[in-house]
Design a protein around this motif. Structure first.
Motif, mmCIF file in Angstrom:
data_model
loop_
_atom_site.group_PDB
_atom_site.id
_atom_site.type_symbol
_atom_site.label_atom_id
_atom_site.label_comp_id
_atom_site.label_asym_id
_atom_site.label_seq_id
_atom_site.Cartn_x
_atom_site.Cartn_y
_atom_site.Cartn_z
ATOM 1 N N ASP A 48 0.764 -1.554 0.300
ATOM 2 C CA ASP A 48 -0.274 0.141 -0.005
ATOM 3 C C ASP A 48 0.911 1.439 -0.124
ATOM 4 O OD1 ASP A 48 0.852 0.110 2.828
ATOM 5 O OD2 ASP A 48 -1.078 0.647 3.660
ATOM 6 N N LYS A 49 1.879 1.338 0.327
ATOM 7 C CA LYS A 49 3.112 2.384 -0.575
ATOM 8 C C LYS A 49 4.805 1.547 -0.733
ATOM 9 C CE LYS A 49 5.674 6.204 1.969
ATOM 10 N NZ LYS A 49 5.730 6.932 2.864
ATOM 11 N N ILE A 50 4.268 2.784 -2.362
ATOM 12 C CA ILE A 50 5.430 1.599 -2.934
ATOM 13 C C ILE A 50 6.118 2.895 -3.584
ATOM 14 C CG2 ILE A 50 6.626 0.584 -5.198
ATOM 15 C CD1 ILE A 50 3.516 -0.848 -5.145
ATOM 16 N N ARG A 51 7.270 3.182 -3.613
ATOM 17 C CA ARG A 51 8.190 4.157 -4.169
ATOM 18 C C ARG A 51 8.993 3.688 -5.060
ATOM 19 N NH1 ARG A 51 10.986 6.291 0.430
ATOM 20 N NH2 ARG A 51 8.957 7.058 0.920
ATOM 21 N N VAL A 52 9.039 4.507 -6.196
ATOM 22 C CA VAL A 52 9.142 4.299 -7.737
ATOM 23 C C VAL A 52 10.772 4.991 -7.684
ATOM 24 C CG1 VAL A 52 8.030 4.534 -9.860
ATOM 25 C CG2 VAL A 52 6.717 3.653 -8.658
ATOM 26 N N TYR A 53 11.501 4.682 -8.639
ATOM 27 C CA TYR A 53 13.168 5.425 -9.144
ATOM 28 C C TYR A 53 13.663 4.824 -10.597
ATOM 29 C CZ TYR A 53 14.058 5.256 -4.121
ATOM 30 O OH TYR A 53 13.806 5.126 -2.629
ATOM 31 N N ASP A 71 6.058 8.867 -5.613
ATOM 32 C CA ASP A 71 5.427 7.288 -4.017
ATOM 33 C C ASP A 71 3.954 7.120 -5.348
ATOM 34 O OD1 ASP A 71 7.375 7.502 -2.008
ATOM 35 O OD2 ASP A 71 7.036 9.277 -1.072
ATOM 36 N N ARG A 72 3.680 5.699 -4.826
ATOM 37 C CA ARG A 72 2.544 5.671 -5.453
ATOM 38 C C ARG A 72 1.920 4.167 -4.235
ATOM 39 N NH1 ARG A 72 2.625 8.774 -8.179
ATOM 40 N NH2 ARG A 72 2.149 8.941 -10.394
ATOM 41 N N ASP A 80 2.562 1.077 -13.568
ATOM 42 C CA ASP A 80 1.931 2.203 -15.078
ATOM 43 C C ASP A 80 2.409 3.263 -14.899
ATOM 44 O OD1 ASP A 80 -0.328 2.573 -16.849
ATOM 45 O OD2 ASP A 80 -1.074 4.024 -15.324
ATOM 46 N N LEU A 81 2.897 3.649 -13.793
ATOM 47 C CA LEU A 81 3.593 5.246 -13.804
ATOM 48 C C LEU A 81 5.561 4.800 -14.392
ATOM 49 C CD1 LEU A 81 4.713 7.841 -13.093
ATOM 50 C CD2 LEU A 81 5.489 7.410 -10.552
ATOM 51 N N ALA A 82 5.551 3.487 -14.316
ATOM 52 C CA ALA A 82 6.891 2.834 -14.663
ATOM 53 C C ALA A 82 6.750 2.816 -16.095
ATOM 54 C CB ALA A 82 7.233 1.626 -13.793
ATOM 55 N N ASN A 83 6.102 2.218 -16.670
ATOM 56 C CA ASN A 83 5.485 1.832 -18.264
ATOM 57 C C ASN A 83 5.897 3.349 -18.645
ATOM 58 O OD1 ASN A 83 3.885 2.147 -20.314
ATOM 59 N ND2 ASN A 83 4.729 -0.306 -20.216
ATOM 60 N N VAL A 84 4.903 4.215 -18.168
ATOM 61 C CA VAL A 84 5.255 6.032 -18.853
ATOM 62 C C VAL A 84 6.517 6.517 -18.289
ATOM 63 C CG1 VAL A 84 4.339 8.191 -18.463
ATOM 64 C CG2 VAL A 84 2.518 6.144 -18.243
ATOM 65 N N TRP A 85 7.173 6.249 -17.427
ATOM 66 C CA TRP A 85 8.729 6.594 -17.510
ATOM 67 C C TRP A 85 9.478 5.772 -18.746
ATOM 68 C CZ3 TRP A 85 9.548 6.637 -11.559
ATOM 69 C CH2 TRP A 85 9.246 7.878 -11.406
ATOM 70 N N LEU A 86 9.504 4.234 -18.779
ATOM 71 C CA LEU A 86 9.977 3.686 -19.709
ATOM 72 C C LEU A 86 10.315 4.915 -21.448
ATOM 73 C CD1 LEU A 86 10.690 0.489 -18.260
ATOM 74 C CD2 LEU A 86 12.042 2.432 -18.229
ATOM 75 N N LYS A 87 8.003 4.614 -21.671
ATOM 76 C CA LYS A 87 8.190 4.576 -22.614
ATOM 77 C C LYS A 87 8.754 6.406 -23.209
ATOM 78 C CE LYS A 87 5.339 0.966 -23.532
ATOM 79 N NZ LYS A 87 6.116 0.433 -25.043
#
Length: 96
Positions: A48-53, A71-72, A80-87
């Motif tokens: 319920d808390k994930i930090r994305v880098y 944070d998500r 979903d955010l990770a996919n947007v960043w990589l694209k």
């Protein structure tokens, strides 16, 4: 040794403990998701808390390699955010 990885939207998704890596290490960027907190729901642990880098794979200094953070509240939003960043990173590299 040829390993098959779980693929999500065209990128490998690999978990080791509380860290999830998304993307190809051979590309300019990869995304690391760190599970910071979990809660129990119906006997299952749910993040319920994930930090994305977003991490530059060619940068030797781990501190300088982190180019974006966020944070998500759940795994779906984090991936979903990770996919947007990589694209976006792919488009930026292709434009240069």
């Amino acid at each position: 040794m040829n390993q098959e990885f779980f693929m999500y939207r065209g990128y490998p998704l690999v978990r080791k403990g509380n860290e999830i890596y998304y993307g190809y290490m051979s590309e300019p960027f990869v995304v690391m998701m760190q599970i910071v907190h979990q809660q129990e729901v119906n006997g299952l642990k749910v993040a319920d808390k994930i930090r994305v880098y977003q991490i530059a794979t060619k940068e030797p200094d781990p501190v300088k390699a982190i180019t974006k953070t966020s944070d998500r509240p759940n795994l779906y939003e984090a991936v979903d955010l990770a996919n947007v960043w990589l694209k976006r990173a792919e488009k930026d590299v292709a434009a240069k």
